[in-house]
Design a protein around this motif. Structure first.
Motif, mmCIF file in Angstrom:
data_model
loop_
_atom_site.group_PDB
_atom_site.id
_atom_site.type_symbol
_atom_site.label_atom_id
_atom_site.label_comp_id
_atom_site.label_asym_id
_atom_site.label_seq_id
_atom_site.Cartn_x
_atom_site.Cartn_y
_atom_site.Cartn_z
ATOM 1 N N TRP A 1 -3.254 -10.792 -7.984
ATOM 2 C CA TRP A 1 -2.783 -10.046 -6.819
ATOM 3 C C TRP A 1 -3.434 -10.542 -5.539
ATOM 4 O O TRP A 1 -2.790 -10.604 -4.497
ATOM 5 C CB TRP A 1 -3.024 -8.558 -6.986
ATOM 6 N N ILE B 1 -0.552 -11.324 -2.754
ATOM 7 C CA ILE B 1 -0.349 -10.463 -1.587
ATOM 8 C C ILE B 1 -0.425 -11.243 -0.272
ATOM 9 O O ILE B 1 0.476 -11.102 0.573
ATOM 10 C CB ILE B 1 -1.321 -9.268 -1.590
ATOM 11 N N ASP C 1 2.559 -4.852 3.230
ATOM 12 C CA ASP C 1 1.830 -4.328 2.067
ATOM 13 C C ASP C 1 1.600 -2.833 2.251
ATOM 14 O O ASP C 1 0.867 -2.413 3.120
ATOM 15 C CB ASP C 1 0.506 -5.062 1.918
#
Length: 100
Positions: free
Chosen positions: A67, A71, A81
């Motif tokens: 992640w 991201i 996000d």
């Protein structure tokens, strides 16, 4: 999480599938090595169905440890996000404009 925009419905539009395909190619190029699958789901994925003109996509990742790499790539692509957005363990991102 609250709804922060007006909701309206539109008749089915083949461009929804085309927009998903375009974004799928971009996502595959940018984060493909980290993904298990990228799916178009929700009402815009059903041919002929009246829907909110929002392309919903579900991205399955191979390992949650990635992640921290995924991201930043998505935010650089214009995704916002929104964290877990009320569901522990989920990562919720959205992209405004012609694709999200």
């Amino acid at each position: 999480m609250t709804i922060d925009e007006a909701i309206h419905l539109e008749s089915y539009d083949q461009q929804w599938a085309d927009r998903f395909s375009d974004e799928l190619q971009t996502l595959t190029r940018e984060i493909g090595p980290y993904t298990a699958a990228i799916e178009h789901f929700g009402s815009t994925s059903v041919p002929g169905m009246t829907a909110k003109p929002v392309i919903d996509m579900l991205v399955g990742v191979e390992n949650a440890l990635h992640w921290s790499e995924i991201i930043p790539r998505l935010t650089a692509m214009g995704y916002e996000d929104l964290g877990e957005a009320g569901i522990p363990g989920r990562l919720y991102l959205r992209k405004r404009g012609s694709v999200a």
